[in-house]
Enzyme design. Structure first.
Site, PDB file in Angstrom:
ATOM      1  N   THR A  17      37.750  25.338   3.318  1.00  0.00           N
ATOM      2  CA  THR A  17      39.120  25.655   2.891  1.00  0.00           C
ATOM      3  C   THR A  17      39.402  27.153   3.024  1.00  0.00           C
ATOM      4  OG1 THR A  17      38.896  23.904   1.225  1.00  0.00           O
ATOM      5  CG2 THR A  17      40.782  25.368   1.006  1.00  0.00           C
ATOM      6  N   ARG A  21      31.220  29.342   3.021  1.00  0.00           N
ATOM      7  CA  ARG A  21      30.606  29.611   1.709  1.00  0.00           C
ATOM      8  C   ARG A  21      29.272  28.900   1.626  1.00  0.00           C
ATOM      9  NH1 ARG A  21      35.677  29.493  -2.534  1.00  0.00           N
ATOM     10  NH2 ARG A  21      36.919  30.855  -1.211  1.00  0.00           N
ATOM     11  N   SER A 112      34.971  33.914  -3.753  1.00  0.00           N
ATOM     12  CA  SER A 112      36.089  33.742  -4.670  1.00  0.00           C
ATOM     13  C   SER A 112      35.688  33.324  -6.084  1.00  0.00           C
ATOM     14  CB  SER A 112      37.066  32.745  -4.059  1.00  0.00           C
ATOM     15  OG  SER A 112      38.224  32.681  -4.811  1.00  0.00           O
ATOM     16  N   HIS A 113      36.065  32.109  -6.473  1.00  0.00           N
ATOM     17  CA  HIS A 113      35.839  31.661  -7.847  1.00  0.00           C
ATOM     18  C   HIS A 113      34.445  31.066  -8.031  1.00  0.00           C
ATOM     19  CE1 HIS A 113      37.192  28.401  -5.369  1.00  0.00           C
ATOM     20  NE2 HIS A 113      36.591  27.561  -6.180  1.00  0.00           N
ATOM     21  N   LYS A 125      35.093  35.389   5.226  1.00  0.00           N
ATOM     22  CA  LYS A 125      36.187  34.811   5.992  1.00  0.00           C
ATOM     23  C   LYS A 125      36.854  35.869   6.839  1.00  0.00           C
ATOM     24  CE  LYS A 125      39.898  35.020   2.679  1.00  0.00           C
ATOM     25  NZ  LYS A 125      41.080  34.365   2.202  1.00  0.00           N
ATOM     26  N   ASP A 276      40.426  35.950 -10.529  1.00  0.00           N
ATOM     27  CA  ASP A 276      39.130  35.380 -10.134  1.00  0.00           C
ATOM     28  C   ASP A 276      38.267  36.419  -9.420  1.00  0.00           C
ATOM     29  OD1 ASP A 276      40.599  35.516  -7.793  1.00  0.00           O
ATOM     30  OD2 ASP A 276      39.633  33.742  -6.930  1.00  0.00           O
ATOM     31  N   ASP A 278      37.716  37.372  -6.344  1.00  0.00           N
ATOM     32  CA  ASP A 278      38.277  38.235  -5.313  1.00  0.00           C
ATOM     33  C   ASP A 278      39.728  38.626  -5.561  1.00  0.00           C
ATOM     34  OD1 ASP A 278      39.017  35.588  -4.882  1.00  0.00           O
ATOM     35  OD2 ASP A 278      39.308  35.888  -2.734  1.00  0.00           O
ATOM     36  N   ASP A 280      42.589  36.912  -6.006  1.00  0.00           N
ATOM     37  CA  ASP A 280      43.770  36.242  -5.459  1.00  0.00           C
ATOM     38  C   ASP A 280      44.332  35.172  -6.390  1.00  0.00           C
ATOM     39  OD1 ASP A 280      41.701  34.493  -5.024  1.00  0.00           O
ATOM     40  OD2 ASP A 280      42.021  34.266  -2.867  1.00  0.00           O
ATOM     41  N   ARG A 281      43.592  34.815  -7.441  1.00  0.00           N
ATOM     42  CA  ARG A 281      44.109  33.804  -8.362  1.00  0.00           C
ATOM     43  C   ARG A 281      44.652  34.442  -9.628  1.00  0.00           C
ATOM     44  NH1 ARG A 281      40.478  28.364  -8.221  1.00  0.00           N
ATOM     45  NH2 ARG A 281      40.165  28.315  -5.975  1.00  0.00           N
ATOM     46  N   THR A 343      45.908  21.835   1.435  1.00  0.00           N
ATOM     47  CA  THR A 343      45.287  22.810   0.538  1.00  0.00           C
ATOM     48  C   THR A 343      44.746  24.015   1.310  1.00  0.00           C
ATOM     49  OG1 THR A 343      44.716  21.130  -1.063  1.00  0.00           O
ATOM     50  CG2 THR A 343      43.352  23.100  -1.061  1.00  0.00           C
ATOM     51  N   GLU A 362      49.760  27.269  -5.233  1.00  0.00           N
ATOM     52  CA  GLU A 362      48.851  26.141  -5.319  1.00  0.00           C
ATOM     53  C   GLU A 362      48.521  25.876  -6.783  1.00  0.00           C
ATOM     54  OE1 GLU A 362      45.956  25.579  -1.876  1.00  0.00           O
ATOM     55  OE2 GLU A 362      45.696  27.668  -2.420  1.00  0.00           O
ATOM     56  N   GLU A 363      48.153  24.627  -7.057  1.00  0.00           N
ATOM     57  CA  GLU A 363      47.809  24.241  -8.423  1.00  0.00           C
ATOM     58  C   GLU A 363      46.559  24.953  -8.924  1.00  0.00           C
ATOM     59  OE1 GLU A 363      44.767  22.617  -8.701  1.00  0.00           O
ATOM     60  OE2 GLU A 363      44.644  22.650  -6.519  1.00  0.00           O
ATOM     61  N   SER A 364      45.751  25.472  -7.988  1.00  0.00           N
ATOM     62  CA  SER A 364      44.481  26.087  -8.340  1.00  0.00           C
ATOM     63  C   SER A 364      44.646  27.546  -8.757  1.00  0.00           C
ATOM     64  CB  SER A 364      43.535  25.983  -7.153  1.00  0.00           C
ATOM     65  OG  SER A 364      44.147  26.561  -6.007  1.00  0.00           O
ATOM     66  N   LYS A 375      47.228  34.715  -1.464  1.00  0.00           N
ATOM     67  CA  LYS A 375      47.712  34.637  -2.831  1.00  0.00           C
ATOM     68  C   LYS A 375      47.287  35.914  -3.552  1.00  0.00           C
ATOM     69  CE  LYS A 375      43.932  31.451  -4.156  1.00  0.00           C
ATOM     70  NZ  LYS A 375      43.267  30.882  -2.983  1.00  0.00           N
ATOM     71  N   ARG A 495      38.140  15.919  -6.253  1.00  0.00           N
ATOM     72  CA  ARG A 495      39.199  16.341  -7.173  1.00  0.00           C
ATOM     73  C   ARG A 495      40.236  15.240  -7.312  1.00  0.00           C
ATOM     74  NH1 ARG A 495      37.691  21.619  -7.450  1.00  0.00           N
ATOM     75  NH2 ARG A 495      37.492  22.851  -5.544  1.00  0.00           N
TER      76      ARG A 495
HETATM   77  C1  VG1 Z   1      40.038  25.447  -3.669  1.00  0.00           C
HETATM   78  C2  VG1 Z   1      41.430  25.195  -4.192  1.00  0.00           C
HETATM   79  C3  VG1 Z   1      42.459  25.633  -3.174  1.00  0.00           C
HETATM   80  C4  VG1 Z   1      42.234  27.106  -2.823  1.00  0.00           C
HETATM   81  C5  VG1 Z   1      40.797  27.319  -2.376  1.00  0.00           C
HETATM   82  C6  VG1 Z   1      40.474  28.779  -2.141  1.00  0.00           C
HETATM   83  O1  VG1 Z   1      39.823  24.693  -2.496  1.00  0.00           O
HETATM   84  O2  VG1 Z   1      41.609  23.840  -4.523  1.00  0.00           O
HETATM   85  O3  VG1 Z   1      43.749  25.423  -3.694  1.00  0.00           O
HETATM   86  O4  VG1 Z   1      43.096  27.516  -1.791  1.00  0.00           O
HETATM   87  O5  VG1 Z   1      39.895  26.832  -3.359  1.00  0.00           O
HETATM   88  O6  VG1 Z   1      40.749  29.553  -3.283  1.00  0.00           O
HETATM   89  P1  VG1 Z   1      39.056  23.282  -2.488  1.00  0.00           P
HETATM   90  O7  VG1 Z   1      38.972  22.881  -1.048  1.00  0.00           O
HETATM   91  O8  VG1 Z   1      37.727  23.508  -3.134  1.00  0.00           O
HETATM   92  O9  VG1 Z   1      39.891  22.360  -3.322  1.00  0.00           O
HETATM   93  V1  VG1 Z   1      39.884  30.971  -3.545  1.00  0.00           V
HETATM   94  O10 VG1 Z   1      40.508  31.743  -4.830  1.00  0.00           O
HETATM   95  O11 VG1 Z   1      38.426  30.391  -3.379  1.00  0.00           O
HETATM   96  O12 VG1 Z   1      40.083  31.897  -2.116  1.00  0.00           O
HETATM   97 CO    CO Z   2      39.886  33.645  -4.897  1.00  0.00          CO
END
Ligand code: VG1
Ligand code: CO
Length: 540
Positions: A17, A21, A112-113, A125, A276, A278, A280-281, A343, A362-364, A375, A495
């Site tokens: 996504t 990773r 990221s998270h 990335k 988070d 990095d 972006d959240r 997504t 996004e919902e995340s 983001k 999910r």
């Molecule tokens: C998750 C989230 C998605 C987000 C992605 C990267 O992906 O659901 O909405 O864009 O992480 O966010 P997935 O494929 O695990 O559902 V971040 O803050 O990691 O750049």
């Molecule tokens: Co992030």
């Protein structure tokens, strides 16, 4: 001196996504990082002599990986690197630097998270010249290169000093170390009404921002405390640490539980927020009221014209498919298009570049706009502060008035982590096979109207992206989405996204009960039994 190193392909370097990773131990294997970065370079014709932006979230292995990337870049004739001091750049700040400097692209080092540290995750990335994550055709090309790589080139020489701002050289390549916050802070000043926000803080307004020992600490201190005058101590856990202080830098009610407790406790601050790994959240928490990210996106859209940067209105909005449809209702009232994408932020880039959408989310816990192509966590907090200052209302009132006006999309996400990958694939395949028979069937007094596997035809470049998750839409307007995560590193993460609408006259009605959607899924495909779980790992 440039040396050529022989190597062999790894077969698991397919970006997900948001980039590649893996566990730190995987990235630290001989040639693993080198192969992937050289594959990025091989997939970028015209890179020689150009500028790249490099930075990361400061997690374990960030510093070593950057030195490796610098030497590979010199070996592949990159002209110049712009690197955040100490290797730090938030993802939105990197996106902005690429755009501002008209760089060829950038490499962002982050998972990221995902948790960090020697046993945690690492990630890489590539972002293109528009500042946004590489589109699918580019990540496919990078993967193809990684399957056939036989050698890479690197500069054999000393490390660069990442801690000193200024110019250096690495062989023939220029290396410029820059302050990670300066340009970003300047951009934020252009977008928002800083006088109004500073005025809010002068009245004693209290913000509580948890940087979770990740990259946003220095950004938050500079903007909220130094520039806008929030009280010292507004930003907590402000020092970026390689293991995030042992925490999990995912700003949701589970991992940011201290913030949630504070916001629900006695003498809670006026607004709670977090970001988070990095940057972006964003998590937004009003006093005693958690604001779901899908609702936050809808509030930002409904109030955008209060912000100087969006005073002329929005061209359109976009949300990822699993994100609740709260923003759709705002778009309808504003008379603008709401795009529904798969997504991941890479699908918003074309819409933003083409001027079709101004706000995306996004919902995340991700929201952003056309100011960058990622983001942006701090931006979202500033947006809320600016709305609060402009409306003269607190966040709770703003949210409640929004629900009274537009109705409320009750929403929850259930994550099932580290599921056996084979079982997860089988479950999805079984569910997909059932889709044609589901429309018209009744479950617990509700009827399925639409059942499909989401696919997206990009309106700008016409590319098609398929198999993005199963959607079941019910006649009551409830919705159930099931998809496989593309960011996990161990086994599979499934999910479930549950949503149900309550109209404006009963926004808090009992229809908030979402549990029946999950039991409906059990009736349809024996969900829990098939994956050997009785309950989710995380509910957010
Ligand atoms: C998750 C989230 C998605 C987000 C992605 C990267 O992906 O659901 O909405 O864009 O992480 O966010 P997935 O494929 O695990 O559902 V971040 O803050 O990691 O750049
Ligand atoms: Co992030």
């Amino acid at each position: 001196m440039i040396e050529t190193i022989q190597t062999q392909p790894f077969d698991d370097q397919k970006p997900g996504t948001s980039g590649l990773r893996k566990r730190v131990g995987v990235f630290a294997q001989p040639h693993y990082l080198e192969n992937f970065v050289a594959s990025i370079f091989a997939a970028l014709p015209g890179l020689a002599g150009q500028t790249l932006v490099i930075g990361g979230d400061g997690r374990y292995f960030n510093d070593r990986a950057i030195q490796t990337i610098i030497k590979l870049a010199a070996g592949h004739e990159v002209g110049r690197l712009l690197i955040g001091c100490n290797g730090l750049l938030s993802t939105p700040a990197a996106s902005h630097l690429i755009r501002k400097n008209q760089a060829f692209g950038g490499i962002i080092l982050s998972a990221s998270h995902n948790p960090g540290g020697p046993e945690g995750d690492f990630g890489i990335k590539y972002n293109a010249a528009n500042g946004g994550p590489a589109p699918e055709r580019l990540t496919d090309a990078i993967f193809a290169e990684s399957r056939r790589i036989t050698a890479y080139r690197r500069y054999a020489g000393p490390d660069v000093d990442l801690s000193t701002i200024g110019e250096q050289r690495c062989g023939a390549m220029r290396v410029t170390i820059i302050d990670p916050v300066d340009d970003y802070a300047e951009l934020m000043r252009e977008l928002f009404d800083f006088d109004a926000i500073a005025g809010l803080f002068r009245t004693g307004f209290r913000l509580h921002f948890d940087a979770m020992h990740a990259v946003t600490g220095p950004y938050a201190v500079r903007l909220f405390e130094d520039i806008l005058g929030a009280a010292p101590g507004t930003v907590v856990n402000q020092r970026p640490l390689p293991d995030f202080g042992g925490g999990h830098p995912d700003p949701n009610p589970v991992h940011a539980h201290e913030l949630v407790a504070r916001m629900n406790g006695p003498d809670a601050p006026d607004l709670g927020a977090a970001s988070d790994g990095d940057g972006d959240r964003n998590l937004i928490h009003a006093r005693g009221l958690f604001i779901a990210p899908s609702d936050s996106l809808a509030v930002l859209a409904a109030n955008a014209t209060l912000i100087p940067a969006y005073a002329d209105g929005l061209a359109g909005v976009a949300r990822s498919m699993p994100t609740s449809r709260a923003v759709d209702r705002v778009a309808e009232e504003l008379g603008i298009t709401c795009y529904e994408t798969p997504t991941g932020w890479k699908f918003f880039g074309n819409l933003l570049d083409a001027g079709r959408a101004t706000l995306c989310g996004e919902e995340s816990a991700g929201t952003g706009s056309n100011h960058v192509r990622e983001k942006d966590g701090i931006w979202a907090v500033l947006f809320w502060l600016n709305i609060i200052a402009a409306r003269g209302e607190d966040a709770v009132t703003i949210m409640q008035r929004h629900w009274q006006r537009f109705g409320r999309n009750h929403y929850a996400r259930h994550d099932y982590e580290e599921v056996d990958a084979g079982k997860a694939r089988e479950l999805m395949a079984g569910l997909r096979a059932k889709l044609p028979d589901l429309p018209g069937t009744s479950w617990q007094e509700d009827t399925i109207e639409l059942a499909d596997d989401f696919s997206y035809r990009d309106p700008v470049d016409n590319s098609l992206t398929e198999h993005q998750g199963v959607r079941l839409v019910f006649s009551s307007d409830a919705r159930l989405v099931v998809r496989l995560s593309g960011t996990g590193t161990v086994g599979a993460t499934l999910r479930l996204y549950l949503e149900r609408f309550s109209p404006p006259d009963s926004p808090d009605g009992s229809s908030a009960d979402l549990g029946y959607l999950s039991s409906t899924l059990d009736e349809i495909c024996d969900f829990h039994a098939a994956i050997g779980r009785t309950s989710p790992s995380v509910i957010s």
